[in-house]
Write a protein that holds these residues in place. Structure first.
Motif, PDB file in Angstrom:
ATOM      1  N   THR A  58       0.804  -1.225   0.000  1.00 14.63           N
ATOM      2  CA  THR A  58       0.000   0.000   0.000  1.00 14.63           C
ATOM      3  C   THR A  58       0.835   1.273   0.000  1.00 14.63           C
ATOM      4  O   THR A  58       0.277   2.369  -0.123  1.00 14.63           O
ATOM      5  N   GLY A  59       2.141   1.169   0.126  1.00  8.17           N
ATOM      6  CA  GLY A  59       2.961   2.373   0.119  1.00  8.17           C
ATOM      7  C   GLY A  59       4.440   2.065   0.168  1.00  8.17           C
ATOM      8  O   GLY A  59       4.858   0.903   0.267  1.00  8.17           O
ATOM      9  N   ASP A  60       5.256   3.126   0.129  1.00  8.32           N
ATOM     10  CA  ASP A  60       6.708   2.956   0.120  1.00  8.32           C
ATOM     11  C   ASP A  60       7.222   2.336   1.418  1.00  8.32           C
ATOM     12  O   ASP A  60       8.263   1.672   1.422  1.00  8.32           O
ATOM     13  N   GLU A  61       6.497   2.561   2.516  1.00 13.38           N
ATOM     14  CA  GLU A  61       6.960   2.056   3.811  1.00 13.38           C
ATOM     15  C   GLU A  61       6.687   0.567   3.979  1.00 13.38           C
ATOM     16  O   GLU A  61       7.325  -0.088   4.807  1.00 13.38           O
ATOM     17  N   ASN A  62       5.745   0.051   3.239  1.00 14.73           N
ATOM     18  CA  ASN A  62       5.414  -1.374   3.379  1.00 14.73           C
ATOM     19  C   ASN A  62       5.144  -2.009   2.008  1.00 14.73           C
ATOM     20  O   ASN A  62       4.033  -2.447   1.706  1.00 14.73           O
ATOM     21  N   PRO A  63       6.174  -2.036   1.164  1.00 14.56           N
ATOM     22  CA  PRO A  63       6.003  -2.613  -0.179  1.00 14.56           C
ATOM     23  C   PRO A  63       5.950  -4.137  -0.130  1.00 14.56           C
ATOM     24  O   PRO A  63       6.336  -4.756   0.871  1.00 14.56           O
ATOM     25  N   ILE A  64       5.490  -4.717  -1.214  1.00 10.71           N
ATOM     26  CA  ILE A  64       5.607  -6.167  -1.396  1.00 10.71           C
ATOM     27  C   ILE A  64       7.027  -6.453  -1.878  1.00 10.71           C
ATOM     28  O   ILE A  64       7.449  -5.963  -2.928  1.00 10.71           O
ATOM     29  N   ARG A  65       7.767  -7.212  -1.117  1.00 18.79           N
ATOM     30  CA  ARG A  65       9.153  -7.522  -1.468  1.00 18.79           C
ATOM     31  C   ARG A  65       9.202  -8.730  -2.393  1.00 18.79           C
ATOM     32  O   ARG A  65       8.626  -9.776  -2.091  1.00 18.79           O
ATOM     33  N   ILE A  66       9.874  -8.576  -3.508  1.00 16.39           N
ATOM     34  CA  ILE A  66      10.035  -9.668  -4.461  1.00 16.39           C
ATOM     35  C   ILE A  66      11.500 -10.066  -4.474  1.00 16.39           C
ATOM     36  O   ILE A  66      12.356  -9.322  -4.955  1.00 16.39           O
ATOM     37  N   ASP A  67      11.778 -11.238  -3.932  1.00 17.81           N
ATOM     38  CA  ASP A  67      13.150 -11.721  -3.833  1.00 17.81           C
ATOM     39  C   ASP A  67      13.515 -12.577  -5.052  1.00 17.81           C
ATOM     40  O   ASP A  67      12.657 -13.027  -5.800  1.00 17.81           O
ATOM     41  N   ARG A  68      14.818 -12.779  -5.222  1.00 16.85           N
ATOM     42  CA  ARG A  68      15.360 -13.631  -6.296  1.00 16.85           C
ATOM     43  C   ARG A  68      14.885 -13.199  -7.675  1.00 16.85           C
ATOM     44  O   ARG A  68      14.694 -14.023  -8.572  1.00 16.85           O
ATOM     45  N   THR A  69      14.670 -11.907  -7.840  1.00 20.20           N
ATOM     46  CA  THR A  69      14.272 -11.334  -9.130  1.00 20.20           C
ATOM     47  C   THR A  69      15.067 -10.052  -9.344  1.00 20.20           C
ATOM     48  O   THR A  69      15.185  -9.241  -8.422  1.00 20.20           O
ATOM     49  N   SER A  70      15.610  -9.867 -10.543  1.00 21.27           N
ATOM     50  CA  SER A  70      16.353  -8.643 -10.821  1.00 21.27           C
ATOM     51  C   SER A  70      15.392  -7.525 -11.198  1.00 21.27           C
ATOM     52  O   SER A  70      14.330  -7.770 -11.793  1.00 21.27           O
ATOM     53  N   LYS A  71      15.762  -6.307 -10.853  1.00 21.40           N
ATOM     54  CA  LYS A  71      14.898  -5.172 -11.196  1.00 21.40           C
ATOM     55  C   LYS A  71      14.838  -4.956 -12.702  1.00 21.40           C
ATOM     56  O   LYS A  71      13.832  -4.465 -13.230  1.00 21.40           O
ATOM     57  N   ASP A  72      15.890  -5.338 -13.419  1.00 19.81           N
ATOM     58  CA  ASP A  72      15.875  -5.211 -14.878  1.00 19.81           C
ATOM     59  C   ASP A  72      14.835  -6.159 -15.485  1.00 19.81           C
ATOM     60  O   ASP A  72      14.084  -5.772 -16.393  1.00 19.81           O
ATOM     61  N   ASP A  73      14.793  -7.409 -15.010  1.00 18.02           N
ATOM     62  CA  ASP A  73      13.781  -8.349 -15.491  1.00 18.02           C
ATOM     63  C   ASP A  73      12.375  -7.838 -15.164  1.00 18.02           C
ATOM     64  O   ASP A  73      11.464  -7.908 -16.001  1.00 18.02           O
ATOM     65  N   PHE A  74      12.198  -7.327 -13.949  1.00 13.60           N
ATOM     66  CA  PHE A  74      10.878  -6.842 -13.528  1.00 13.60           C
ATOM     67  C   PHE A  74      10.448  -5.643 -14.373  1.00 13.60           C
ATOM     68  O   PHE A  74       9.275  -5.508 -14.732  1.00 13.60           O
ATOM     69  N   GLU A  75      11.386  -4.785 -14.701  1.00 14.38           N
ATOM     70  CA  GLU A  75      11.076  -3.626 -15.546  1.00 14.38           C
ATOM     71  C   GLU A  75      10.565  -4.066 -16.911  1.00 14.38           C
ATOM     72  O   GLU A  75       9.606  -3.486 -17.443  1.00 14.38           O
ATOM     73  N   GLN A  76      11.182  -5.095 -17.503  1.00 13.99           N
ATOM     74  CA  GLN A  76      10.731  -5.566 -18.816  1.00 13.99           C
ATOM     75  C   GLN A  76       9.333  -6.175 -18.727  1.00 13.99           C
ATOM     76  O   GLN A  76       8.508  -5.988 -19.629  1.00 13.99           O
ATOM     77  N   LEU A  77       9.057  -6.885 -17.638  1.00 18.32           N
ATOM     78  CA  LEU A  77       7.712  -7.415 -17.442  1.00 18.32           C
ATOM     79  C   LEU A  77       6.697  -6.288 -17.378  1.00 18.32           C
ATOM     80  O   LEU A  77       5.630  -6.358 -18.006  1.00 18.32           O
ATOM     81  N   LEU A  78       7.009  -5.235 -16.626  1.00 20.71           N
ATOM     82  CA  LEU A  78       6.086  -4.108 -16.502  1.00 20.71           C
ATOM     83  C   LEU A  78       5.864  -3.419 -17.842  1.00 20.71           C
ATOM     84  O   LEU A  78       4.735  -3.022 -18.166  1.00 20.71           O
TER      85      LEU A  78
END
Length: 241
Positions: A58-78
């Motif tokens: 719901t916000g920056d203070e309590n995000p959903i943490r996604i482990d074992r995933t690179s931010k570059d891969d996640f960016e392409q998915l988005l």
């Protein structure tokens, strides 16, 4: 007497967002595509939340943490996911590497439509045989056998870099298919047949015994016309081909 109008959320232009933390980056994105297109995230968002519990995402203070995933891969998915939902922005992924990122995460998180879009994009991009061999990680059955066949037929040997990318198990099995070839040489106009483990027969009716046998390599250019499918299925019996 004053009547207070009830305030409601607009059905089209009130967007619910979700915040993810991937490596060291926060992503705040529309929640709807995740809910509607991914079984994994749909189940996650449907879990009951207690009244005293801070809801993740719901916000920056309590995000959903996604482990074992690179931010570059996640960016392409988005990019791919939000482009399909909201039009030309953001730009679609481009190239084999970026679409492979989409394929990897869409497979892991059950984005079925997005996964198919990634497969279609990679097919249209002319993805090479080695990259198609790697598709067995993502359960693309109709890519593996033709890719192995292409690598078995080509004159050039498998390089060290290719072997490292495919993995030692696949590389050694493929090498055994490539090298297990018997060539029968003929003096008459050539014709070739295959049987067993890459046996190629070139008959010579003028010889006393009809033909003579020599051990050859499938790096021989003549092997480019052979079909190694049976040998590959036997050697790679543990794989679904």
């Amino acid at each position: 007497m004053t009547v207070k109008n009830e305030i409601s959320r607009h059905s089209n232009f009130y967007i619910s967002t979700v915040t993810f933390l991937v490596e060291d980056s926060l992503f705040k994105v529309p929640r709807e595509p995740f809910e509607k297109e991914s079984e994994v995230f749909c189940d996650m968002f449907s879990l009951p939340q207690g009244s005293s519990v801070v809801v993740e995402g719901t916000g920056d203070e309590n995000p959903i943490r996604i482990d074992r995933t690179s931010k570059d891969d996640f960016e392409q998915l988005l990019k791919a996911l939000l482009h399909r939902k909201y039009g030309s922005q953001p730009n679609l992924p481009h190239g084999i590497e970026q679409w492979t990122s989409v394929l990897k995460l869409s497979t892991a998180w059950n984005f079925e439509r997005l996964r198919q879009a990634a497969i279609d994009a990679l097919t249209e991009s002319g993805i090479g045989a080695v990259d198609r061999v790697l598709s067995q990680r993502y359960y693309i059955k109709n890519w593996l056998l033709p890719a192995l066949n292409e690598l078995a037929r080509r004159p050039e040997p498998i390089t060290l870099e290719e072997a490292q990318r495919m993995g030692i198990d696949i590389a050694l099995k493929l090498a055994s298919v490539r090298e297990r070839v018997t060539v029968t040489v003929q003096a008459q106009p050539a014709y070739a047949t295959t049987s067993g483990f890459g046996v190629v027969a070139y008959r010579n009716d003028s010889d006393d015994d009809g033909h003579r046998v020599a051990v050859g390599s499938c790096r021989d250019p003549r092997m480019q016309d052979c079909d190694f499918s049976d040998q590959i299925r036997s050697t790679f019996s543990a794989y679904e081909l």
